[in-house]
Scaffold this motif. Structure first.
Motif, PDB file in Angstrom:
ATOM      1  N   ARG A  34      13.548 115.214  44.605  1.00 29.53           N
ATOM      2  CA  ARG A  34      14.351 116.416  44.838  1.00 29.53           C
ATOM      3  C   ARG A  34      13.484 117.490  45.483  1.00 29.53           C
ATOM      4  NH1 ARG A  34      17.287 119.859  40.081  1.00 29.53           N
ATOM      5  NH2 ARG A  34      15.147 119.824  39.286  1.00 29.53           N
ATOM      6  N   ILE A  35      13.947 117.977  46.625  1.00 29.44           N
ATOM      7  CA  ILE A  35      13.326 119.134  47.271  1.00 29.44           C
ATOM      8  C   ILE A  35      14.236 120.329  47.006  1.00 29.44           C
ATOM      9  CG2 ILE A  35      12.619 120.182  49.452  1.00 29.44           C
ATOM     10  CD1 ILE A  35      12.005 117.465  50.542  1.00 29.44           C
ATOM     11  N   PRO A  36      13.774 121.315  46.270  1.00 26.68           N
ATOM     12  CA  PRO A  36      14.648 122.437  45.905  1.00 26.68           C
ATOM     13  C   PRO A  36      15.007 123.317  47.097  1.00 26.68           C
ATOM     14  CG  PRO A  36      12.402 122.863  45.202  1.00 26.68           C
ATOM     15  CD  PRO A  36      12.420 121.455  45.706  1.00 26.68           C
ATOM     16  N   ALA A  37      16.155 123.950  47.000  1.00 24.17           N
ATOM     17  CA  ALA A  37      16.585 124.898  48.030  1.00 24.17           C
ATOM     18  C   ALA A  37      15.570 126.021  48.151  1.00 24.17           C
ATOM     19  CB  ALA A  37      17.959 125.452  47.679  1.00 24.17           C
ATOM     20  N   THR A  38      15.260 126.399  49.375  1.00 23.30           N
ATOM     21  CA  THR A  38      14.316 127.504  49.587  1.00 23.30           C
ATOM     22  C   THR A  38      15.035 128.844  49.696  1.00 23.30           C
ATOM     23  OG1 THR A  38      14.368 127.012  51.966  1.00 23.30           O
ATOM     24  CG2 THR A  38      12.584 126.029  50.671  1.00 23.30           C
ATOM     25  N   ASP A  39      16.309 128.801  50.086  1.00 23.50           N
ATOM     26  CA  ASP A  39      17.108 130.026  50.149  1.00 23.50           C
ATOM     27  C   ASP A  39      17.867 130.145  48.827  1.00 23.50           C
ATOM     28  OD1 ASP A  39      18.694 132.191  50.731  1.00 23.50           O
ATOM     29  OD2 ASP A  39      19.485 131.394  52.624  1.00 23.50           O
ATOM     30  N   ARG A  40      17.159 130.543  47.776  1.00 26.18           N
ATOM     31  CA  ARG A  40      17.752 130.561  46.446  1.00 26.18           C
ATOM     32  C   ARG A  40      18.877 131.573  46.330  1.00 26.18           C
ATOM     33  NH1 ARG A  40      16.677 125.954  44.432  1.00 26.18           N
ATOM     34  NH2 ARG A  40      17.303 126.758  42.382  1.00 26.18           N
ATOM     35  N   ALA A  41      18.815 132.641  47.092  1.00 26.59           N
ATOM     36  CA  ALA A  41      19.849 133.673  46.999  1.00 26.59           C
ATOM     37  C   ALA A  41      21.199 133.159  47.492  1.00 26.59           C
ATOM     38  CB  ALA A  41      19.426 134.905  47.794  1.00 26.59           C
ATOM     39  N   ARG A  42      21.167 132.208  48.424  1.00 19.65           N
ATOM     40  CA  ARG A  42      22.418 131.668  48.984  1.00 19.65           C
ATOM     41  C   ARG A  42      22.572 130.185  48.661  1.00 19.65           C
ATOM     42  NH1 ARG A  42      23.381 132.526  54.970  1.00 19.65           N
ATOM     43  NH2 ARG A  42      21.260 131.677  55.189  1.00 19.65           N
ATOM     44  N   ARG A  43      21.937 129.723  47.601  1.00 20.52           N
ATOM     45  CA  ARG A  43      22.003 128.311  47.235  1.00 20.52           C
ATOM     46  C   ARG A  43      23.442 127.878  46.991  1.00 20.52           C
ATOM     47  NH1 ARG A  43      22.461 125.337  42.621  1.00 20.52           N
ATOM     48  NH2 ARG A  43      21.384 123.303  42.577  1.00 20.52           N
ATOM     49  N   ILE A  44      23.822 126.737  47.587  1.00 19.77           N
ATOM     50  CA  ILE A  44      25.174 126.201  47.431  1.00 19.77           C
ATOM     51  C   ILE A  44      25.226 125.208  46.273  1.00 19.77           C
ATOM     52  CG2 ILE A  44      26.966 124.812  48.543  1.00 19.77           C
ATOM     53  CD1 ILE A  44      26.005 125.943  51.227  1.00 19.77           C
ATOM     54  N   GLY A  45      24.217 124.337  46.174  1.00 21.51           N
ATOM     55  CA  GLY A  45      24.226 123.346  45.103  1.00 21.51           C
ATOM     56  C   GLY A  45      23.305 122.188  45.432  1.00 21.51           C
ATOM     57  N   THR A  46      23.646 121.016  44.905  1.00 19.83           N
ATOM     58  CA  THR A  46      22.849 119.805  45.093  1.00 19.83           C
ATOM     59  C   THR A  46      23.527 118.894  46.102  1.00 19.83           C
ATOM     60  OG1 THR A  46      21.820 119.821  42.899  1.00 19.83           O
ATOM     61  CG2 THR A  46      22.058 117.687  43.963  1.00 19.83           C
ATOM     62  N   LEU A  47      22.734 118.380  47.052  1.00 17.07           N
ATOM     63  CA  LEU A  47      23.216 117.438  48.051  1.00 17.07           C
ATOM     64  C   LEU A  47      22.540 116.094  47.792  1.00 17.07           C
ATOM     65  CD1 LEU A  47      24.776 116.755  50.672  1.00 17.07           C
ATOM     66  CD2 LEU A  47      22.774 117.579  51.957  1.00 17.07           C
ATOM     67  N   VAL A  48      23.325 115.095  47.364  1.00 10.85           N
ATOM     68  CA  VAL A  48      22.814 113.751  47.107  1.00 10.85           C
ATOM     69  C   VAL A  48      22.926 112.933  48.387  1.00 10.85           C
ATOM     70  CG1 VAL A  48      23.104 111.635  45.757  1.00 10.85           C
ATOM     71  CG2 VAL A  48      23.417 113.861  44.667  1.00 10.85           C
ATOM     72  N   LEU A  49      21.868 112.178  48.703  1.00 13.02           N
ATOM     73  CA  LEU A  49      21.792 111.443  49.962  1.00 13.02           C
ATOM     74  C   LEU A  49      21.802 109.943  49.716  1.00 13.02           C
ATOM     75  CD1 LEU A  49      18.830 113.546  51.390  1.00 13.02           C
ATOM     76  CD2 LEU A  49      21.260 113.944  51.809  1.00 13.02           C
ATOM     77  N   THR A  68      16.323 118.089  59.932  1.00 12.28           N
ATOM     78  CA  THR A  68      17.450 118.083  60.871  1.00 12.28           C
ATOM     79  C   THR A  68      18.498 119.146  60.541  1.00 12.28           C
ATOM     80  OG1 THR A  68      18.497 116.327  59.566  1.00 12.28           O
ATOM     81  CG2 THR A  68      17.171 115.655  61.446  1.00 12.28           C
ATOM     82  N   MET A  69      18.694 119.440  59.269  1.00 13.90           N
ATOM     83  CA  MET A  69      19.728 120.404  58.885  1.00 13.90           C
ATOM     84  C   MET A  69      19.233 121.850  58.866  1.00 13.90           C
ATOM     85  SD  MET A  69      21.769 118.283  55.903  1.00 13.90           S
ATOM     86  CE  MET A  69      22.848 119.656  55.538  1.00 13.90           C
ATOM     87  N   LYS A  70      17.921 122.024  58.896  1.00  8.41           N
ATOM     88  CA  LYS A  70      17.288 123.341  59.024  1.00  8.41           C
ATOM     89  C   LYS A  70      17.856 124.375  58.046  1.00  8.41           C
ATOM     90  CE  LYS A  70      15.821 122.654  63.798  1.00  8.41           C
ATOM     91  NZ  LYS A  70      15.965 121.206  63.794  1.00  8.41           N
ATOM     92  N   ASP A  71      18.498 125.431  58.547  1.00 15.30           N
ATOM     93  CA  ASP A  71      18.945 126.535  57.691  1.00 15.30           C
ATOM     94  C   ASP A  71      19.958 126.083  56.643  1.00 15.30           C
ATOM     95  OD1 ASP A  71      17.300 128.165  59.132  1.00 15.30           O
ATOM     96  OD2 ASP A  71      18.883 129.033  60.372  1.00 15.30           O
ATOM     97  N   ARG A  75      19.747 125.763  51.802  1.00 16.13           N
ATOM     98  CA  ARG A  75      20.660 126.244  50.770  1.00 16.13           C
ATOM     99  C   ARG A  75      21.033 125.158  49.761  1.00 16.13           C
ATOM    100  NH1 ARG A  75      25.466 129.374  53.683  1.00 16.13           N
ATOM    101  NH2 ARG A  75      25.794 130.034  51.514  1.00 16.13           N
ATOM    102  N   TYR A  76      20.427 123.987  49.908  1.00 17.72           N
ATOM    103  CA  TYR A  76      20.723 122.874  49.001  1.00 17.72           C
ATOM    104  C   TYR A  76      19.453 122.360  48.332  1.00 17.72           C
ATOM    105  CZ  TYR A  76      25.447 122.191  50.868  1.00 17.72           C
ATOM    106  OH  TYR A  76      26.766 122.343  51.221  1.00 17.72           O
ATOM    107  N   ASP A  77      19.608 121.894  47.089  1.00 11.10           N
ATOM    108  CA  ASP A  77      18.616 121.011  46.498  1.00 11.10           C
ATOM    109  C   ASP A  77      18.906 119.618  47.062  1.00 11.10           C
ATOM    110  OD1 ASP A  77      17.719 123.130  45.000  1.00 11.10           O
ATOM    111  OD2 ASP A  77      18.713 122.492  43.156  1.00 11.10           O
ATOM    112  N   LEU A  78      17.958 119.037  47.789  1.00 13.20           N
ATOM    113  CA  LEU A  78      18.162 117.745  48.446  1.00 13.20           C
ATOM    114  C   LEU A  78      17.644 116.633  47.544  1.00 13.20           C
ATOM    115  CD1 LEU A  78      16.950 118.734  52.020  1.00 13.20           C
ATOM    116  CD2 LEU A  78      19.289 118.777  51.126  1.00 13.20           C
ATOM    117  N   VAL A  79      18.511 115.686  47.210  1.00  8.15           N
ATOM    118  CA  VAL A  79      18.165 114.626  46.266  1.00  8.15           C
ATOM    119  C   VAL A  79      18.214 113.275  46.964  1.00  8.15           C
ATOM    120  CG1 VAL A  79      18.863 113.391  44.173  1.00  8.15           C
ATOM    121  CG2 VAL A  79      18.935 115.892  44.240  1.00  8.15           C
ATOM    122  N   GLY A  80      17.073 112.582  46.956  1.00  5.66           N
ATOM    123  CA  GLY A  80      17.021 111.205  47.424  1.00  5.66           C
ATOM    124  C   GLY A  80      17.033 110.271  46.234  1.00  5.66           C
ATOM    125  N   LEU A  81      17.953 109.320  46.230  1.00  3.15           N
ATOM    126  CA  LEU A  81      18.116 108.401  45.099  1.00  3.15           C
ATOM    127  C   LEU A  81      18.005 106.968  45.604  1.00  3.15           C
ATOM    128  CD1 LEU A  81      19.051 107.488  42.255  1.00  3.15           C
ATOM    129  CD2 LEU A  81      21.409 107.801  43.051  1.00  3.15           C
TER     130      LEU A  81
END
Length: 244
Positions: A34-49, A68-71, A75-81
């Motif tokens: 899991r790579i945590p969202a860096t824009d915590r103020a506008r965090r949307i949630g968790t994105l599972v890949l 690839t998704m940049k900005d 806003r997401y915590d990116l989860v690789g499973l």
């Protein structure tokens, strides 16, 4: 692993039931990053890949998704499973004498019959070693695993991005667990009514045109410096592959 560390990822294992109808029975482990969202103020949630395959490791995909998704990715915590029995998750050893099951059937009847025999042997080897486990190597149990990941992360809903088979997996998850997803992107999913060993039947002409188009494109851009003999990359590969 090093790249994930440098990106600030956290990695863990999640214990899940082999058979979800028997939560107190045998368990397996799933590998997650899991790579945590860096824009915590506008965090949307968790994105599972999910990278598709089936059988593709997804542990490192948060790195590519963030690039690839940049900005948006910020806003997401990116989860690789890594799905059950894939990559760093609990392995499934079939005792195969080869490392790659996908082989050319060749251009002759003899080569075709040879590959049929090879594939039948691989299937029998796996069944002999893992008869009790194979019934649980399936899409619906993988979707159930994803929902346990959602619960472990404390999320009411998750977003999902899946490619190819991962698109099919995402569709199954949304049907099995309605109301537990936010944004969902299904990239190049197969027809759910035809998914299985014959999922690509009827696509032969399109696949041939695409392959030849790619070959022309690659040939036009090839230089002598680009050429590396296949035998240097995959020793013995020429014994298995036929010229197209």
């Amino acid at each position: 692993g090093g790249e994930l560390d440098r990106a600030g990822a956290r990695c863990a294992e999640l214990t899940v039931p082999l058979d979800h109808s028997r939560p107190g029975g045998r368990t397996i482990k799933l590998a997650l990053s899991r790579i945590p969202a860096t824009d915590r103020a506008r965090r949307i949630g968790t994105l599972v890949l999910n990278s598709g395959g089936p059988g593709e490791s997804t542990l490192g995909r948060p790195l590519r998704t963030r690039a690839t998704m940049k900005d948006v990715a910020a806003r997401y915590d990116l989860v690789g499973l890594d799905p059950r029995f894939v990559g760093r998750s609990t392995p499934l050893d079939c005792g195969w004498p080869v490392g790659l099951w996908l082989r050319s059937a060749g251009q002759s009847r003899a080569r075709f019959d040879h590959q049929v025999a090879v594939q039948r042997d691989l299937a029998k080897r796996c069944a002999r070693r893992n008869a009790a486990v194979l019934p649980y190597v399936n899409t619906r149990d993988t979707a159930r695993d994803i929902d346990l990941v959602r619960r472990a992360l404390g999320e009411r809903r998750i977003s999902f991005l899946g490619y190819s088979y991962g698109g099919y997996l995402g569709a199954v998850y949304t049907q099995m667990f309605p109301g537990r997803t936010d944004r969902v992107v299904l990239d190049s999913p197969g027809d759910p009514n035809r998914w299985g060993p014959r999922a690509t039947r009827g696509t032969e002409d399109e696949a041939e045109r695409a392959l030849r188009g790619w070959a022309v494109w690659a040939a036009e851009r090839r230089t002598s410096e680009d050429y590396v003999p296949l035998a240097e990359i995959m020793p013995g590969a020429l014994d298995e592959l036929e010229a197209i």
